[in-house]
Design a protein around this motif. Structure first.
Motif, PDB file in Angstrom:
ATOM      1  N   LEU A 323       0.832  -1.196   0.000  1.00 59.17           N
ATOM      2  CA  LEU A 323       0.000   0.000   0.000  1.00 59.17           C
ATOM      3  C   LEU A 323       0.870   1.251   0.000  1.00 59.17           C
ATOM      4  O   LEU A 323       0.606   2.226  -0.727  1.00 59.17           O
ATOM      5  N   GLU A 326       2.549   1.787  -3.466  1.00 61.32           N
ATOM      6  CA  GLU A 326       1.622   2.242  -4.505  1.00 61.32           C
ATOM      7  C   GLU A 326       1.176   3.685  -4.310  1.00 61.32           C
ATOM      8  O   GLU A 326       0.788   4.347  -5.273  1.00 61.32           O
ATOM      9  N   SER A 327       1.239   4.188  -3.085  1.00 60.59           N
ATOM     10  CA  SER A 327       0.624   5.488  -2.805  1.00 60.59           C
ATOM     11  C   SER A 327       1.599   6.641  -2.608  1.00 60.59           C
ATOM     12  O   SER A 327       1.240   7.801  -2.823  1.00 60.59           O
ATOM     13  N   LYS A 358     -12.419  -0.408   1.929  1.00 60.30           N
ATOM     14  CA  LYS A 358     -12.607   0.246   0.627  1.00 60.30           C
ATOM     15  C   LYS A 358     -11.463   1.200   0.295  1.00 60.30           C
ATOM     16  O   LYS A 358     -11.491   1.891  -0.716  1.00 60.30           O
ATOM     17  N   THR A 360      -8.047   2.730  -1.030  1.00 60.85           N
ATOM     18  CA  THR A 360      -7.135   2.502  -2.157  1.00 60.85           C
ATOM     19  C   THR A 360      -5.883   3.357  -1.984  1.00 60.85           C
ATOM     20  O   THR A 360      -5.837   4.255  -1.133  1.00 60.85           O
ATOM     21  N   ALA A 361      -4.885   3.072  -2.805  1.00 64.06           N
ATOM     22  CA  ALA A 361      -3.664   3.872  -2.771  1.00 64.06           C
ATOM     23  C   ALA A 361      -3.950   5.329  -3.116  1.00 64.06           C
ATOM     24  O   ALA A 361      -3.326   6.250  -2.572  1.00 64.06           O
ATOM     25  N   THR A 362      -4.897   5.565  -4.013  1.00 67.47           N
ATOM     26  CA  THR A 362      -5.278   6.934  -4.393  1.00 67.47           C
ATOM     27  C   THR A 362      -5.834   7.696  -3.200  1.00 67.47           C
ATOM     28  O   THR A 362      -5.515   8.871  -2.988  1.00 67.47           O
ATOM     29  N   HIS A 363      -6.658   7.027  -2.399  1.00 62.15           N
ATOM     30  CA  HIS A 363      -7.186   7.645  -1.178  1.00 62.15           C
ATOM     31  C   HIS A 363      -6.042   8.108  -0.270  1.00 62.15           C
ATOM     32  O   HIS A 363      -6.049   9.230   0.247  1.00 62.15           O
ATOM     33  N   GLY A 392     -15.377   4.004   1.077  1.00 58.33           N
ATOM     34  CA  GLY A 392     -14.663   4.146  -0.190  1.00 58.33           C
ATOM     35  C   GLY A 392     -14.980   5.432  -0.935  1.00 58.33           C
ATOM     36  O   GLY A 392     -14.583   5.600  -2.093  1.00 58.33           O
TER      37      GLY A 392
END
Length: 469
Positions: A323, A326-327, A358, A360-363, A392
């Motif tokens: 994680l 990716e972020s 929910k 994600t790496a974008t979050h 999410g």
């Protein structure tokens, strides 16, 4: 002197099929005795066909543990009768003709201590016994063969452990290593099991089996050392035997006399030829191995200036390190590491919570950037993270719905600060001679704004209003 050796059995849970047939390796998703075939249950005339990917995964484990990897490996029949072994023999490996198991001697460091690895062998897992009945008098034993044939790697150590804590530390390190390699998920029920061989000076070796967790193994070893020392102090001989761990009574109990290797009547498995592993394939596998945990930790500390303790926690868990990778950007790396280890780990601390999350790496990337830009306070970000994990939703939507945006308007903050100053005259006077007291006033402003005040702007305005340099 206490000597403890381990036999660790780790299922290669990330494979698609069993070791010698095409049945699913993930037997947990099936009803009892549904994931079986003639090979699984040893029907006459059925022939095993070796899973090539299992050999590769086992070789990767051997390399990661600094073990020698022979060019040729062989399989043997280990003969013994047990209800969960449908063929009455297990296909496994044995170093009779030199090092012919998938991994030879190796070692791994646990702190400052080197733990020697005797060998690593690839074998099939037996079935699973299920006990039913309210008491021992009416208890019956059922057999589920879904697990029979699951690819299993056995890691045998030398008796280099001296304390139960060393055993527990080693197993934790090994579990993280296997997960990081992407060969197994040790957190699955029954995916990683360990037996211990315990002996004290002057006594025979005792094997402890039937241990459900690392925590129980540590307690079982501790009990067995105490039991053997008690026997020795009374001049009672310690016999070589196999003992089981009784989880209810928290003691080891005698199961049977310990078998010798000759008792298993090993012989070469005639239906599986010798397997040659080309050195070029070994080099390819080595080049494809993921970055080690120790290398990750060193990179996190040196490149991103992440504290060593945080880097240690972050690098040792594949879920969190993936994680993070990716972020993060170079600018947000430290902030994201802080969010993961301080806040996220408490929200997704079980397998079920991770799977339902929910996030994600974008979050994570957006959250860290919003904190650094002052769009949301560190305190409010915890509420936002909780909502993200649960729903999410996009960060901007959550900030709007929960009104989590920073109070960064100078005139609005000035009014709140004035209220705090009037309510805390004693703290204001102390701040003029003791600059540390101003942090208390900043905290009061944060309380009134429910953590939404811009900390930097709040501190600056406070200093100006009470005339502190």
């Amino acid at each position: 002197m206490t000597m403890i050796g381990l036999e660790i059995h780790c299922q290669l849970t990330n494979l698609q099929s069993k070791l010698f047939c095409s049945c699913k390796a993930n037997y947990r998703e099936f009803e009892i005795n549904e994931n079986i075939c003639p090979i699984c249950i040893g029907l006459p005339g059925s022939l095993p066909r070796l899973n090539k990917e299992a050999v590769k995964k086992a070789t990767i484990i051997a390399m990661a543990l600094n073990c020698s990897t022979p060019e040729k490996i062989a399989f043997f029949r280990k003969n013994y009768f047990y209800p969960d072994l449908p063929k009455n023999f297990q296909i496994t490996q044995l170093n009779i003709y030199g090092d012919t198991s998938v991994g030879g001697p190796g070692s791994i460091m646990v702190g400052d201590k080197k733990i020697r690895i005797t060998r690593i062998q690839l074998e099939e897992d037996p079935g699973r016994l299920i006990y039913e009945g309210s008491s021992s008098k009416n208890q019956i034993t059922l057999v589920d063969y879904n697990r029979a044939g699951t690819p299993l790697v056995e890691i045998v150590t030398e008796p280099d452990f001296e304390t139960p804590k060393e055993v527990r530390d080693f197993l934790n390190i090994l579990s993280d290593l296997l997960e990081n390699l992407g060969v197994a998920d040790p957190s699955l029920e029954g995916a990683m099991r360990a037996d211990a061989n315990v002996s004290i000076k002057g006594g025979k070796k005792v094997e402890i089996k039937n241990i459900g967790s690392f925590h129980d193994l540590e307690k079982a070893v501790h009990f067995e050392i105490t039991r053997q020392e008690s026997l020795s102090s009374r001049n009672i001989p310690i016999i070589q035997e196999t003992r089981h761990w009784d989880d209810k009574r928290k003691i080891t109990v005698s199961a049977r006399s310990k078998e010798e290797e000759l008792d298993y009547r090993y012989f070469l498995e005639g239906d599986i030829p010798w397997i040659k592993i080309d050195p070029q394939i070994q080099e390819q596998l080595k080049s494809e191995m993921p970055e080690s945990i120790s290398s990750k930790k060193e990179r996190y500390v040196s490149k991103y200036n992440i504290p060593s303790q945080v880097a240690d926690v972050l690098s040792s868990d594949k879920f969190y390190s993936d994680l993070f990778e990716e972020s993060h950007t170079e600018k947000t790396a430290k902030e994201i590491a802080n969010i993961i280890t301080t806040d996220l780990m408490g929200l997704v601390d079980t397998r079920e919570k991770r799977e339902s999350s929910k996030l994600t790496a974008t979050h994570l990337r957006e959250l860290s950037e919003s904190i650094q830009s002052g769009k949301i306070s560190r305190s409010s970000s915890k509420n936002a993270l909780y909502e993200i994990v649960k729903t999410g939703k996009e960060l901007s939507t959550i900030i709007s719905e929960l009104d989590l945006g920073n109070v960064s308007d100078a005139s609005e903050l000035s009014g709140i600060i004035q209220q705090v100053i009037s309510e805390e005259p004693q703290a204001v006077e102390q701040a003029k001679t003791n600059p540390q007291t101003i942090n208390y006033l900043v905290g009061k402003v944060m309380q009134k704004t429910k953590g939404k005040a811009d900390p930097a702007l709040t501190l600056d305005l406070l200093k100006k209003q009470i005339d502190v340099p």
